[in-house]
Design a protein around this motif. Structure first.
Motif, PDB file in Angstrom:
ATOM      1  N   GLU A  54      76.863  25.747  51.404  1.00  0.00           N
ATOM      2  CA  GLU A  54      75.663  25.056  50.921  1.00  0.00           C
ATOM      3  C   GLU A  54      74.458  25.343  51.811  1.00  0.00           C
ATOM      4  N   ARG A  55      73.283  25.283  51.184  1.00  0.00           N
ATOM      5  CA  ARG A  55      72.029  25.528  51.903  1.00  0.00           C
ATOM      6  C   ARG A  55      71.895  24.611  53.121  1.00  0.00           C
ATOM      7  N   ARG A  56      72.327  23.340  52.977  1.00  0.00           N
ATOM      8  CA  ARG A  56      72.165  22.391  54.092  1.00  0.00           C
ATOM      9  C   ARG A  56      72.903  22.848  55.347  1.00  0.00           C
ATOM     10  N   PHE A  57      73.937  23.670  55.175  1.00  0.00           N
ATOM     11  CA  PHE A  57      74.677  24.169  56.336  1.00  0.00           C
ATOM     12  C   PHE A  57      73.932  25.315  57.025  1.00  0.00           C
ATOM     13  N   LEU A  58      72.930  25.871  56.330  1.00  0.00           N
ATOM     14  CA  LEU A  58      72.278  27.074  56.840  1.00  0.00           C
ATOM     15  C   LEU A  58      70.950  26.791  57.514  1.00  0.00           C
ATOM     16  N   ASN A  60      70.023  24.692  59.877  1.00  0.00           N
ATOM     17  CA  ASN A  60      69.934  24.200  61.254  1.00  0.00           C
ATOM     18  C   ASN A  60      70.434  25.212  62.273  1.00  0.00           C
ATOM     19  N   GLY A  61      70.209  26.483  61.969  1.00  0.00           N
ATOM     20  CA  GLY A  61      70.538  27.526  62.937  1.00  0.00           C
ATOM     21  C   GLY A  61      71.925  28.110  62.741  1.00  0.00           C
ATOM     22  N   ASP A  62      72.117  29.263  63.412  1.00  0.00           N
ATOM     23  CA  ASP A  62      73.330  30.059  63.207  1.00  0.00           C
ATOM     24  C   ASP A  62      74.602  29.376  63.704  1.00  0.00           C
ATOM     25  N   ALA A  63      74.472  28.603  64.812  1.00  0.00           N
ATOM     26  CA  ALA A  63      75.682  28.009  65.392  1.00  0.00           C
ATOM     27  C   ALA A  63      76.310  27.029  64.395  1.00  0.00           C
ATOM     28  N   LEU A  64      75.456  26.164  63.813  1.00  0.00           N
ATOM     29  CA  LEU A  64      75.984  25.197  62.842  1.00  0.00           C
ATOM     30  C   LEU A  64      76.481  25.897  61.581  1.00  0.00           C
ATOM     31  N   ALA A  65      75.753  26.950  61.177  1.00  0.00           N
ATOM     32  CA  ALA A  65      76.155  27.687  59.974  1.00  0.00           C
ATOM     33  C   ALA A  65      77.530  28.316  60.185  1.00  0.00           C
ATOM     34  N   GLU A  66      77.737  28.814  61.394  1.00  0.00           N
ATOM     35  CA  GLU A  66      79.016  29.448  61.715  1.00  0.00           C
ATOM     36  C   GLU A  66      80.153  28.411  61.656  1.00  0.00           C
ATOM     37  N   GLN A  67      79.900  27.252  62.270  1.00  0.00           N
ATOM     38  CA  GLN A  67      80.909  26.186  62.283  1.00  0.00           C
ATOM     39  C   GLN A  67      81.211  25.726  60.851  1.00  0.00           C
ATOM     40  N   ALA A  68      80.144  25.595  60.074  1.00  0.00           N
ATOM     41  CA  ALA A  68      80.315  25.078  58.713  1.00  0.00           C
ATOM     42  C   ALA A  68      81.033  26.068  57.809  1.00  0.00           C
ATOM     43  N   ILE A 270      68.867  18.608  37.209  1.00  0.00           N
ATOM     44  CA  ILE A 270      68.124  19.202  38.330  1.00  0.00           C
ATOM     45  C   ILE A 270      68.273  18.315  39.561  1.00  0.00           C
ATOM     46  N   GLY A 271      68.782  18.895  40.629  1.00  0.00           N
ATOM     47  CA  GLY A 271      68.917  18.164  41.893  1.00  0.00           C
ATOM     48  C   GLY A 271      68.820  19.173  43.028  1.00  0.00           C
ATOM     49  N   GLY A 272      69.584  18.934  44.082  1.00  0.00           N
ATOM     50  CA  GLY A 272      69.574  19.894  45.187  1.00  0.00           C
ATOM     51  C   GLY A 272      69.354  19.253  46.532  1.00  0.00           C
ATOM     52  N   GLY A 273      69.461  17.919  46.604  1.00  0.00           N
ATOM     53  CA  GLY A 273      69.421  17.275  47.920  1.00  0.00           C
ATOM     54  C   GLY A 273      68.055  16.752  48.314  1.00  0.00           C
ATOM     55  N   TRP A 274      67.199  16.413  47.328  1.00  0.00           N
ATOM     56  CA  TRP A 274      65.906  15.797  47.665  1.00  0.00           C
ATOM     57  C   TRP A 274      66.150  14.336  48.015  1.00  0.00           C
ATOM     58  N   THR A 326      75.476   8.915  48.886  1.00  0.00           N
ATOM     59  CA  THR A 326      76.710   9.558  49.327  1.00  0.00           C
ATOM     60  C   THR A 326      76.770   9.492  50.854  1.00  0.00           C
ATOM     61  N   ALA A 327      77.780  10.115  51.461  1.00  0.00           N
ATOM     62  CA  ALA A 327      77.956  10.014  52.916  1.00  0.00           C
ATOM     63  C   ALA A 327      77.932  11.397  53.543  1.00  0.00           C
ATOM     64  N   ILE A 328      77.271  11.478  54.698  1.00  0.00           N
ATOM     65  CA  ILE A 328      77.271  12.730  55.457  1.00  0.00           C
ATOM     66  C   ILE A 328      77.818  12.428  56.852  1.00  0.00           C
ATOM     67  N   SER A 329      78.600  13.344  57.407  1.00  0.00           N
ATOM     68  CA  SER A 329      79.213  13.085  58.717  1.00  0.00           C
ATOM     69  C   SER A 329      78.349  13.653  59.840  1.00  0.00           C
ATOM     70  N   ALA A 330      78.723  13.324  61.074  1.00  0.00           N
ATOM     71  CA  ALA A 330      77.939  13.746  62.233  1.00  0.00           C
ATOM     72  C   ALA A 330      77.836  15.265  62.331  1.00  0.00           C
ATOM     73  N   ASP A 331      78.858  15.991  61.912  1.00  0.00           N
ATOM     74  CA  ASP A 331      78.768  17.463  61.994  1.00  0.00           C
ATOM     75  C   ASP A 331      78.683  18.118  60.608  1.00  0.00           C
ATOM     76  N   GLN A 332      78.398  17.317  59.605  1.00  0.00           N
ATOM     77  CA  GLN A 332      78.205  17.746  58.212  1.00  0.00           C
ATOM     78  C   GLN A 332      79.496  18.047  57.466  1.00  0.00           C
ATOM     79  N   LEU A 333      80.582  18.327  58.194  1.00  0.00           N
ATOM     80  CA  LEU A 333      81.843  18.604  57.505  1.00  0.00           C
ATOM     81  C   LEU A 333      82.467  17.282  57.049  1.00  0.00           C
ATOM     82  N   PRO A 334      83.240  17.298  55.984  1.00  0.00           N
ATOM     83  CA  PRO A 334      83.912  16.065  55.559  1.00  0.00           C
ATOM     84  C   PRO A 334      84.871  15.559  56.639  1.00  0.00           C
TER      85      PRO A 334
END
Ligand SMILES: Cc1cc2nc3c(=O)[nH]c(=O)nc-3n(C[C@H](O)[C@H](O)[C@H](O)COP(=O)(O)OP(=O)(O)OC[C@H]3O[C@@H](n4cnc5c(N)ncnc54)[C@H](O)[C@@H]3O)c2cc1C
Length: 392
Positions: A54-58, A60-68, A270-274, A326-334
């Motif tokens: 997902e775009r939200r994982f991308l 916040n930088g490469d490190a988070l994208a890699e983890q996600a 139409i949505g996408g996290g607004w 909905t719910a989001i976690s501290a590191d974005q992963l479920p």
């Protein structure tokens, strides 16, 4: 007092799907829902089956994208779970898996698409990057502003209004008890093992408990004296009037908040996290019993992005907008799995659990019965065990 093998808190997709899996396997199950089945995010969401990162994982930088990117391992399993769900439930869930396109409109975003596809291919997801003309050859409704897209042939959508009720009906048919309009108020550990669950008008003993209460999960974990880093977020959704079939795919944007699709009835969703705004409690905290309020800039921004990518949408009337939580976690992963310091207590919440919910349910039900749980390691609550060093 009544005794069951498993008590499930929350009658959303995750809770109902787990109740179905467990009772089909022969466990005695009681699912407790504070309101009605499908009253939470499971009935309010966009219905996207998005297997690309997902775009939200991308953003916040490469490190988070890699983890996600580790989530792709579960997305690959989810593709197969969704392919088999209508047959397994013998129900029409309006599942359409005609493919998905994540588009880019700037050179920077094209580069982001390429890096994303590399990660996904490394994790075994079938995704390819194509240029704008190739994207328009697949999806002629896309605007000339689309420079490139990542195409995943497996993506699609399903109907959030039918999926969870069908899962609840299947769980009931397999023997699960489903108790609605009964909020859980207490979760206590029993001296000899297992738990006591109590709420308005009931109490029972359960060998194992699953908290699958979406945005309410962190609050329910406090009943078991546990911290769980899950935070409620309110999002916006919009639906246009019905129109003739024109968008058979799931469309997402890599650099702007946008997801869109056409439902079986013909509406464009139409949505996408607004963002929307959560109601606040006097003295602090959020009041999840009240609807979140819409933010006008979110509405205009969401519709602008939709029209930029699919210009034909500008000719349609908007018939409905709504907010969902909905719910989001501290590191974005479920957060899905057994709490290490409290054997028998399981959590399944956070992230995009419309897409991943049936998979979480199948894997949790199997692990509760002593089956393998390795597939859940990347989302296990064990990674937040340090928060509970003084709890439990
Ligand atoms: C606007 C929006 C769009 C989204 N779009 C997508 C998408 O396109 N694709 C995707 O994969 N995901 C999407 N999501 C996320 C997805 O909807 C959720 O991850 C998923 O529905 C969570 O399901 P759940 O069963 O865990 O929780 P929920 O469906 O929220 O269910 C939790 C239930 O717990 C109940 N409950 C709360 N407290 C108690 C209590 N004390 N006792 C008993 N019951 C209680 C609630 O009443 C609720 O019914 C979206 C979310 C929103 C809000």
């Amino acid at each position: 007092m009544k005794r069951v093998d498993v008590a499930i808190v929350g009658g959303g997709l995750v809770g109902c799907a787990t109740a179905w899996r467990l009772s089909t396997a022969g466990a005695s199950v009681e699912l407790i829902e504070a309101a009605d089945i499908n009253a939470g995010a499971s009935g309010q969401n966009a219905g996207s089956l998005h297997f690309q990162i997902e775009r939200r994982f991308l953003e916040n930088g490469d490190a988070l994208a890699e983890q996600a990117s580790s989530i792709v391992a579960l997305s690959r399993i989810a593709v197969e779970d969704w392919r088999g769900l209508e047959t397994a439930l013998n129900a029409d869930l309006h599942v359409s898996m005609a493919g998905g396109l994540m588009v880019a409109e700037t050179a920077d975003h094209v580069a982001l698409l390429e890096r994303k596809a590399t990660r996904e291919q490394r994790e075994g997801l079938k995704v390819r990057t194509i240029d704008g003309d190739a994207a328009r050859a697949i999806a002629p409704y896309l605007s000339a502003s689309v420079l490139a897209a990542n195409h995943s042939a497996d993506e699609g959508h399903a109907d959030p209004r039918t999926v969870t009720p069908a899962l609840a009906a299947a769980a009931r048919a397999a023997g699960a008890t489903i108790r609605t309009h009964s909020a859980v108020h207490a979760i206590g550990r029993r001296a000899g093992g297992g738990f006591t669950i109590a709420g308005n008008g009931f109490s029972l003993h359960a060998d194992q408990v699953l908290i699958a209460a979406g945005a309410w999960t962190a609050a329910l974990c406090t009943l078991a004296n546990l911290h769980m880093p899950l935070y409620p977020v309110a999002l916006l959704m919009n639906a246009t009037e019905r129109t003739a079939p024109m968008v058979p795919h799931l469309v997402q944007h890599v650099g702007r908040r946008l997801s869109l699709k056409q439902t079986h009835a013909g509406n464009l969703l139409i949505g996408g996290g607004w963002p929307s705004r959560l109601a606040q409690l006097p003295g602090g905290g959020f009041d999840l019993s009240r609807r979140a309020t819409m933010i006008p800039d979110s509405l205009s921004g969401n519709l602008r992005a939709a029209i930029d990518v699919v210009p034909a949408i500008s000719r349609l009337n908007l018939i409905r907008s709504w907010t969902g939580v909905t719910a989001i976690s501290a590191d974005q992963l479920p957060i899905v799995g057994q709490v290490p310091r409290m054997p028998g207590l399981w959590i399944a919440a956070g992230g995009s659990a419309f897409t991943l919910g049936p998979t979480f349910a199948r894997l949790v039900a199997s692990a509760m019965a002593g089956g393998p749980s390795e597939a859940l390691d990347i989302v296990s609550p064990a990674r937040f065990e340090h928060l509970n060093g003084f709890m439990g």
